[in-house]
Design a protein around this motif. Structure first.
Motif, mmCIF file in Angstrom:
data_model
loop_
_atom_site.group_PDB
_atom_site.id
_atom_site.type_symbol
_atom_site.label_atom_id
_atom_site.label_comp_id
_atom_site.label_asym_id
_atom_site.label_seq_id
_atom_site.Cartn_x
_atom_site.Cartn_y
_atom_site.Cartn_z
ATOM 1 N N LEU A 69 0.825 -1.114 0.161
ATOM 2 C CA LEU A 69 0.158 0.082 -0.113
ATOM 3 C C LEU A 69 0.679 1.245 -0.135
ATOM 4 C CD1 LEU A 69 -3.008 1.305 0.345
ATOM 5 C CD2 LEU A 69 -2.466 1.330 2.652
ATOM 6 N N ARG A 70 1.801 1.179 0.971
ATOM 7 C CA ARG A 70 2.781 2.470 0.938
ATOM 8 C C ARG A 70 3.279 2.666 -0.453
ATOM 9 N NH1 ARG A 70 5.131 5.365 5.064
ATOM 10 N NH2 ARG A 70 4.338 3.900 6.625
ATOM 11 N N ARG A 71 3.976 1.674 -1.168
ATOM 12 C CA ARG A 71 4.529 1.691 -2.433
ATOM 13 C C ARG A 71 3.590 2.355 -3.484
ATOM 14 N NH1 ARG A 71 8.239 -2.247 -0.677
ATOM 15 N NH2 ARG A 71 7.062 -3.874 -1.120
ATOM 16 N N ALA A 72 2.529 1.513 -3.536
ATOM 17 C CA ALA A 72 1.330 1.920 -4.619
ATOM 18 C C ALA A 72 0.593 3.364 -4.333
ATOM 19 C CB ALA A 72 0.217 1.020 -4.374
ATOM 20 N N ALA A 73 0.546 3.911 -3.009
ATOM 21 C CA ALA A 73 0.053 5.162 -2.989
ATOM 22 C C ALA A 73 1.177 6.286 -2.677
ATOM 23 C CB ALA A 73 -0.823 5.129 -1.619
ATOM 24 N N ALA A 74 2.159 5.962 -3.021
ATOM 25 C CA ALA A 74 3.469 7.137 -2.793
ATOM 26 C C ALA A 74 3.051 8.424 -3.241
ATOM 27 C CB ALA A 74 4.514 6.568 -3.414
ATOM 28 N N SER A 75 2.543 8.309 -4.500
ATOM 29 C CA SER A 75 1.919 9.684 -4.892
ATOM 30 C C SER A 75 0.439 9.807 -5.297
ATOM 31 C CB SER A 75 2.714 9.940 -6.275
ATOM 32 O OG SER A 75 2.353 8.863 -6.950
ATOM 33 N N ALA A 76 -0.135 9.036 -4.349
ATOM 34 C CA ALA A 76 -1.733 9.080 -4.595
ATOM 35 C C ALA A 76 -2.498 10.236 -3.809
ATOM 36 C CB ALA A 76 -2.263 7.763 -4.032
ATOM 37 N N GLU A 77 -3.469 10.590 -4.101
ATOM 38 C CA GLU A 77 -4.191 11.729 -3.490
ATOM 39 C C GLU A 77 -5.159 11.046 -2.435
ATOM 40 O OE1 GLU A 77 -6.041 14.664 -6.154
ATOM 41 O OE2 GLU A 77 -4.389 14.699 -7.451
ATOM 42 N N PHE A 78 -5.620 10.106 -3.011
ATOM 43 C CA PHE A 78 -6.837 9.319 -2.284
ATOM 44 C C PHE A 78 -6.318 7.952 -1.906
ATOM 45 C CE2 PHE A 78 -8.719 13.063 -4.118
ATOM 46 C CZ PHE A 78 -9.287 13.525 -3.055
ATOM 47 N N VAL A 79 -6.630 7.424 -0.685
ATOM 48 C CA VAL A 79 -6.598 5.790 -0.305
ATOM 49 C C VAL A 79 -8.010 5.357 -0.074
ATOM 50 C CG1 VAL A 79 -5.695 3.837 0.977
ATOM 51 C CG2 VAL A 79 -4.136 5.658 0.063
ATOM 52 N N VAL A 80 -8.664 4.542 -0.638
ATOM 53 C CA VAL A 80 -9.776 3.962 -0.086
ATOM 54 C C VAL A 80 -9.623 2.630 0.428
ATOM 55 C CG1 VAL A 80 -12.153 3.294 -0.935
ATOM 56 C CG2 VAL A 80 -11.051 5.141 -1.931
ATOM 57 N N ALA A 81 -9.881 2.594 1.740
ATOM 58 C CA ALA A 81 -9.604 1.048 2.286
ATOM 59 C C ALA A 81 -11.275 0.685 2.793
ATOM 60 C CB ALA A 81 -9.203 1.378 3.792
ATOM 61 N N SER A 82 -11.826 -0.500 2.087
ATOM 62 C CA SER A 82 -13.020 -0.781 2.023
ATOM 63 C C SER A 82 -13.322 -2.058 2.180
ATOM 64 C CB SER A 82 -13.689 -0.274 0.625
ATOM 65 O OG SER A 82 -14.994 -0.494 0.654
ATOM 66 N N VAL A 123 -3.356 1.513 8.617
ATOM 67 C CA VAL A 123 -3.622 2.167 7.149
ATOM 68 C C VAL A 123 -3.504 3.699 7.235
ATOM 69 C CG1 VAL A 123 -5.235 2.425 5.366
ATOM 70 C CG2 VAL A 123 -4.479 0.077 6.248
ATOM 71 N N ALA A 124 -4.377 4.312 8.135
ATOM 72 C CA ALA A 124 -4.762 5.594 8.366
ATOM 73 C C ALA A 124 -3.340 6.276 8.491
ATOM 74 C CB ALA A 124 -5.719 5.908 9.445
ATOM 75 N N ASP A 125 -2.377 5.541 9.368
ATOM 76 C CA ASP A 125 -1.186 6.110 9.710
ATOM 77 C C ASP A 125 -0.330 6.286 8.527
ATOM 78 O OD1 ASP A 125 -1.895 6.358 12.327
ATOM 79 O OD2 ASP A 125 -0.972 4.645 13.197
ATOM 80 N N VAL A 126 -0.555 5.416 7.734
ATOM 81 C CA VAL A 126 0.259 5.261 6.255
ATOM 82 C C VAL A 126 -0.136 6.375 5.712
ATOM 83 C CG1 VAL A 126 0.638 4.059 4.247
ATOM 84 C CG2 VAL A 126 1.030 2.773 6.271
ATOM 85 N N CYS A 127 -1.487 6.459 5.411
ATOM 86 C CA CYS A 127 -1.802 7.642 4.822
ATOM 87 C C CYS A 127 -1.330 9.059 5.254
ATOM 88 C CB CYS A 127 -3.361 7.650 4.593
ATOM 89 S SG CYS A 127 -3.957 6.187 3.702
ATOM 90 N N VAL A 128 -1.303 9.307 6.532
ATOM 91 C CA VAL A 128 -0.891 10.519 7.106
ATOM 92 C C VAL A 128 0.572 10.593 6.554
ATOM 93 C CG1 VAL A 128 -0.494 11.687 9.246
ATOM 94 C CG2 VAL A 128 -2.554 10.751 8.987
ATOM 95 N N ASP A 129 1.255 9.797 6.776
ATOM 96 C CA ASP A 129 2.870 9.755 6.442
ATOM 97 C C ASP A 129 3.071 10.302 4.909
ATOM 98 O OD1 ASP A 129 3.394 9.129 8.831
ATOM 99 O OD2 ASP A 129 3.874 6.889 8.343
ATOM 100 N N LEU A 130 2.152 9.755 3.948
ATOM 101 C CA LEU A 130 2.077 9.866 2.507
ATOM 102 C C LEU A 130 1.397 11.221 2.153
ATOM 103 C CD1 LEU A 130 1.334 6.273 1.096
ATOM 104 C CD2 LEU A 130 3.676 7.472 1.517
ATOM 105 N N GLY A 131 0.759 11.833 3.109
ATOM 106 C CA GLY A 131 -0.072 12.932 2.720
ATOM 107 C C GLY A 131 -1.417 12.605 1.743
ATOM 108 N N ALA A 132 -1.699 11.283 2.042
ATOM 109 C CA ALA A 132 -2.913 10.907 1.021
ATOM 110 C C ALA A 132 -4.114 11.021 2.241
ATOM 111 C CB ALA A 132 -2.786 9.551 0.665
ATOM 112 N N LEU A 133 -5.184 11.166 1.325
ATOM 113 C CA LEU A 133 -6.522 11.558 2.253
ATOM 114 C C LEU A 133 -7.377 9.921 2.244
ATOM 115 C CD1 LEU A 133 -7.946 14.760 0.878
ATOM 116 C CD2 LEU A 133 -6.770 14.128 3.112
#
Length: 327
Positions: A135-148, A163-173
């Protein structure tokens, strides 16, 4: 351990995570009754699980998307093949146990739908860690992550907080759509949460019979810092959007439903695509309602067409403002 599949896109705007994917099998029979053999019609196979459904619908709506999911056994291989066939770039994490199946039977004589959801595989600690790494690699430049979707056996209720912590680290919502312990395990870091009314009721542990009750429950999530916004899906009653400054009630579009499977996921896809277009959340929810309605009109978990979603989007009425000062 990771299988990038069909050239997984490192630059996707939207990345989805499905921890408990499924092979969705849909068929029909005249009558469903005990003991007797049920003679079924043609069988449809779709890749399923919350995030995978979101990715497929978002792809139809023109979003740049990639899907991250664990998969194992022949079922997992078929799910991966079907995701690739839907032109969704994928990051597959190979796991030891087999991906589950979900079985839906439409009873043609009554219009009833019977849904059998099998238990998913057990994921080891190493497999879970690999999911987060991918997830961290795939979302490295993503704007949004959807965990569903649900969490499989062996996965801690706190996993979605990781997962939320990874998103905060990457700057993804993070847009989160889950239930039960997966929902309760998140304490901070989400951007939008989309519980159903039942899921929100279970989360707060009390009846939510009125709009006012539902608004208060959603506001509790926001005030605790769990999420910045809550969109409650209300089925045929529409949806409720709550932020720190607004409470809006959306009506549903009345249609004749073919299958209810995946409608909530389509709503999440529409909301996410709207946000990725820099639309306000309220306009994005309208697109979500249109996508969910279009999904209701397709067999199994077949994706709707973009034209159908856009046509229905024009039919979504202006939402009603609710009083936010209930407590």
């Amino acid at each position: 351990m990771n299988s990038p599949g069909n050239g997984a896109d490192q630059c996707a705007t939207v990345v989805t995570l499905t921890m408990n994917p499924a092979l969705d099998i849909t068929t029909a029979a005249a009558v469903v009754r005990p003991t007797d053999k049920i003679r079924c019609t043609e069988t449809r196979y779709d890749p399923g699980g919350g995030g995978i459904n979101v990715a497929r619908v978002a792809r139809v709506l023109g979003a740049s998307v990639a899907a991250v999911f664990p998969a194992g056994g022949p079922t997992g291989a078929l799910v991966s093949e079907l995701v690739a066939k839907a032109a969704v770039p994928l990051h597959r994490i190979d796991i030891a146990e087999s991906t589950r199946e979900s079985f839906t039977v439409d009873e043609t004589s009554t219009g009833r739908q019977y849904r059998f959801v099998l238990r998913g595989p057990h994921l080891t600690a190493a497999e879970q860690a690999e999911c987060l790494d991918q997830l961290r690699r795939a979302a490295a430049s993503a704007e949004f992550v959807v965990a569903s979707g649900s969490l499989p056996i062996g996965v801690s209720p706190e996993f979605y907080q990781q997962v939320a912590d990874v998103c905060v680290d990457l700057g993804a919502l993070l847009i989160l759509d889950t239930s039960g312990c997966g929902l309760a395990g998140v304490t901070h870091g989400a951007f939008v949460m989309k519980p159903s009314l039942r899921e929100l009721r279970e989360y707060v542990g009390r009846p939510l019979d009125t709009d006012a009750d539902q608004v208060v429950a959603a506001q509790e999530l926001i005030e605790r810092g769990v999420t910045q916004a809550v969109v409650v899906s209300l089925g045929s009653a529409g949806a409720l959007m709550v932020t720190s400054t607004a409470c809006l009630r959306f009506s549903a579009i009345p249609v004749q439903a073919v299958s209810g499977v995946g409608a909530g996921d389509a709503m999440v896809a529409g909301i996410t695509v709207g946000l990725s277009r820099a639309w306000p959340l309220s306009d994005s929810v309208r697109l979500g309602i249109a996508a969910a309605t279009a999904m209701l009109m397709t067999p199994g978990t077949a994706t709707p067409t973009r034209a159908d979603v856009e046509r229905l989007h024009d039919m979504v009425s202006v939402p009603t403002e609710l009083d936010a000062a209930h407590h």
